[in-house]
Design a protein around this motif. Structure first.
Motif, PDB file in Angstrom:
ATOM      1  N   PHE A   1       0.766  -1.155  -0.090  1.00 44.33           N
ATOM      2  CA  PHE A   1      -0.051  -0.063  -0.209  1.00 44.33           C
ATOM      3  C   PHE A   1       0.864   1.214   0.083  1.00 44.33           C
ATOM      4  CE2 PHE A   1      -0.124   1.522   4.590  1.00 44.33           C
ATOM      5  CZ  PHE A   1       0.474   0.557   5.159  1.00 44.33           C
ATOM      6  N   VAL A   2       0.495   2.120  -1.248  1.00 46.70           N
ATOM      7  CA  VAL A   2       1.310   3.341  -1.230  1.00 46.70           C
ATOM      8  C   VAL A   2       0.509   4.708  -1.320  1.00 46.70           C
ATOM      9  CG1 VAL A   2       3.371   2.250  -2.379  1.00 46.70           C
ATOM     10  CG2 VAL A   2       1.403   2.831  -3.584  1.00 46.70           C
ATOM     11  N   GLY A   3      -0.714   4.520  -1.353  1.00 43.45           N
ATOM     12  CA  GLY A   3      -1.669   5.467  -1.228  1.00 43.45           C
ATOM     13  C   GLY A   3      -1.579   5.935   0.533  1.00 43.45           C
TER      14      GLY A   3
ATOM     15  N   LEU B   1       0.659  -7.895   4.471  1.00 43.09           N
ATOM     16  CA  LEU B   1       0.560  -6.270   4.195  1.00 43.09           C
ATOM     17  C   LEU B   1       1.886  -5.426   4.452  1.00 43.09           C
ATOM     18  CD1 LEU B   1      -1.632  -3.954   3.783  1.00 43.09           C
ATOM     19  CD2 LEU B   1      -2.209  -4.219   6.143  1.00 43.09           C
ATOM     20  N   ARG B   2       2.301  -4.549   3.498  1.00 38.93           N
ATOM     21  CA  ARG B   2       3.512  -3.428   3.715  1.00 38.93           C
ATOM     22  C   ARG B   2       3.354  -2.527   2.781  1.00 38.93           C
ATOM     23  NH1 ARG B   2       8.509  -5.020   5.146  1.00 38.93           N
ATOM     24  NH2 ARG B   2       8.389  -7.061   4.352  1.00 38.93           N
ATOM     25  N   GLY B   3       3.386  -1.243   3.485  1.00 33.92           N
ATOM     26  CA  GLY B   3       3.118   0.037   2.874  1.00 33.92           C
ATOM     27  C   GLY B   3       4.454   1.145   3.152  1.00 33.92           C
ATOM     28  N   GLY B   4       4.272   2.170   2.831  1.00 33.63           N
ATOM     29  CA  GLY B   4       4.997   3.171   3.326  1.00 33.63           C
ATOM     30  C   GLY B   4       5.495   4.291   2.144  1.00 33.63           C
ATOM     31  N   LEU B   5       6.449   5.126   2.304  1.00 31.34           N
ATOM     32  CA  LEU B   5       6.762   6.011   1.318  1.00 31.34           C
ATOM     33  C   LEU B   5       7.801   5.144   0.635  1.00 31.34           C
ATOM     34  CD1 LEU B   5       7.575   9.161   3.459  1.00 31.34           C
ATOM     35  CD2 LEU B   5       5.754   8.970   1.522  1.00 31.34           C
ATOM     36  N   ALA B   6       7.636   5.214  -0.836  1.00 35.32           N
ATOM     37  CA  ALA B   6       8.514   4.383  -1.584  1.00 35.32           C
ATOM     38  C   ALA B   6      10.110   4.605  -1.666  1.00 35.32           C
ATOM     39  CB  ALA B   6       8.046   4.396  -3.038  1.00 35.32           C
TER      40      ALA B   6
END
Lengths: 338, 338
Positions: free
Chosen positions: A260-262, A281-286
């Motif tokens: 998730f990048v939103g 689940l992993r997200g963050g500022l790319a």
């Protein structure tokens, strides 16, 4: 020089400002060749983020090195460079692990919608292209500074592998870049969730194999129909709302992954729902810095053409119109030429 | 036969009950050699889960096949078998992906704290040991039915690799099993968070290299001191509270992974916090079926001895005392012998 200043929500002005100078021996100053408006710039533009005082906005850039500080050794004046929207030293443990946006010495880059921009920790942040790029490559190289790298991270966080089935939630510039990334990383089936005809068209051009226009439970049902009844291996969540996160989690199969990048706007994830989903689940500022060498090469090789996400190109002085067009969804993404 | 029935919170009775029979051609009936009380059994015992009517409790078991239905082909009467607490067909897409607890035909196993137990979809659920095990192996084999497999899944979900640094949050039977798993999967540094001396001792015996007694922010600070200032590669969250989940997420480095197997009790995960952490998160009911062949072999080879988590062993008829001892934290885990 000319620089874009945001004064208040909806109030973008291109003004005269002093040229940036080297303030630390690790700085570089770049003459901006192209810059652009980010979806996240709209948070300030729309009043979602408060504006304490007018500031020089913009964090996506490509350009030619004008001057470097005494400690800069990996780039030199005259080189064409691309850098991340977050400056990083590229040597700390988090950088070495490939998460430069969690650099222990990270600094946000600002003021890039201008004729010149100062880049801190230049050695860790900037990557020079192998040669001066042809004019036609500029838009694609510019996307590597943020949006294409963000789509790439979404695909990596979603652990796309050759043969994977992927779903992309969100048809903005990041989602569309995510389609490119999914294709490059070998996804066999790429389901783009989109309701906008022009964006569907671009998604298909970038490699999407299916378009799903339904949302919510209907959208999940449609994805399951297309994925053996169980959901996708990988989901790229490129929106950032509670609804898009649920859409993402429910579209992945048990054992699948959501990247998730939103940027999450008030999103809460229910622990039990995540537990029973078996979804990772992993997200963050790319950490786009991590991908720059590889993606620059793919652009130079003509393998990818993410610059097509720019459907509006304006002189820098018309930045205000560039913001307005994106805010009103008349444009996917606006490129600005100083 | 004798079977353990839960009538109401705190009211456990061992009673006479009819022996289970084959009800579907895919069933097997097992003569239970050993069974035990699970931390999750305490949810009913403590009144956290409602008890609509008295029911035969227990889902961890090892035993000898007594009878099989006409369609069962992989196990036969006389074999010593172990099975998961969730019955699965082991052929559906989710099973084939290694997530048997998300089997499209999953059924909960109940009634295992008894002399005999019926196991549905026996071919997909049960695994026979290579030979009749020695008496001393029984407790360790019993843990493979749930608790050791759950620790293993936590370690796999946390993506422990050779050389990893791991943190285990929770010093119950699952957390302690997680220490074993971390060690077997090659973690070099294993930090057990525990405040109980007897459990610390067992954790060290199982392979923990460090004990952290602090919790909350102090616990996170202590973990960071031990992990290069950035946090651990892998965190096994084996409790299930809001506090333990935060402890887990904050103890992992950017790019690290949290495997969570503590059943979440009202846990909410803040999307922005997860976003900025760069931490990967995967949880769920452990697909212990997936690990049975490997873990059985490790027990037979004497590589692992998870049976040590049983610090109380009672005849089945004293099940009520077994529950009470766990409820009062006098015992880590109670083994019951029919």
């Amino acid at each position: 020089m000319r620089a874009t200043i945001i004064h208040a929500p909806g109030d973008i002005r291109v003004e005269n400002a002093p040229e940036p100078t080297i303030t630390a021996p690790t700085d570089a100053v770049i003459r901006t060749v192209a810059t652009c408006v980010c979806g996240s710039d709209l948070w300030s533009y729309r009043g979602v983020l408060p504006i304490a005082e007018p500031w020089a906005i913009g964090h996506e850039y490509v350009g030619v090195v004008e001057e470097v500080g005494s400690e800069v050794s990996t780039v030199r004046p005259g080189q064409f460079v691309i850098g991340s929207f977050v400056a990083s030293d590229n040597t700390c443990p988090n950088c070495r692990a490939g998460y430069q946006t969690s650099c222990l010495h990270a600094q946000q880059v600002n003021g890039a919608q201008a004729e010149y921009v100062r880049i801190p920790i230049a050695d860790g942040t900037l990557v020079a292209t192998p040669e001066q790029p042809d004019e036609e490559l500029i838009p694609s190289l510019l996307t590597l500074s943020d949006v294409m790298g963000t789509g790439w991270y979404a695909a990596r966080a979603a652990e796309i592998r050759p043969g994977s089935t992927a779903v992309v939630v969100g048809d903005g510039a990041v989602g569309l870049s995510g389609v490119i990334a999914a294709k490059e990383l070998g996804a066999e089936r790429i389901i783009a969730m989109s309701r906008h005809e022009s964006r569907q068209k671009l998604a298909l051009e970038f490699g999407a194999t299916d378009i799903v226009t339904e949302r919510g439970e209907e959208g999940v049902a449609r994805v399951k129909e297309l994925t053996n009844g169980v959901g996708a291996d990988s989901v790229l969540e490129c929106v950032g709302t509670q609804e898009s996160m649920r859409q993402g989690l429910q579209s992945a199969r048990p054992g699948g992954n959501v990247g998730f990048v939103g940027f999450p706007h008030g999103t809460q994830i229910d622990g039990q729902e995540l537990f029973f989903s078996h979804v990772g689940l992993r997200g963050g500022l790319a950490p786009v810095r991590s991908y720059l060498p590889d993606l620059i090469q793919r652009v130079f090789d003509g393998r990818i053409n993410p610059g097509k996400v720019f459907d509006l190109s304006l002189p820098l002085d018309q930045a205000a119109e560039g913001y307005k067009a994106m805010d009103q969804r008349r444009a996917i993404k606006t490129l600005l030429r100083p």
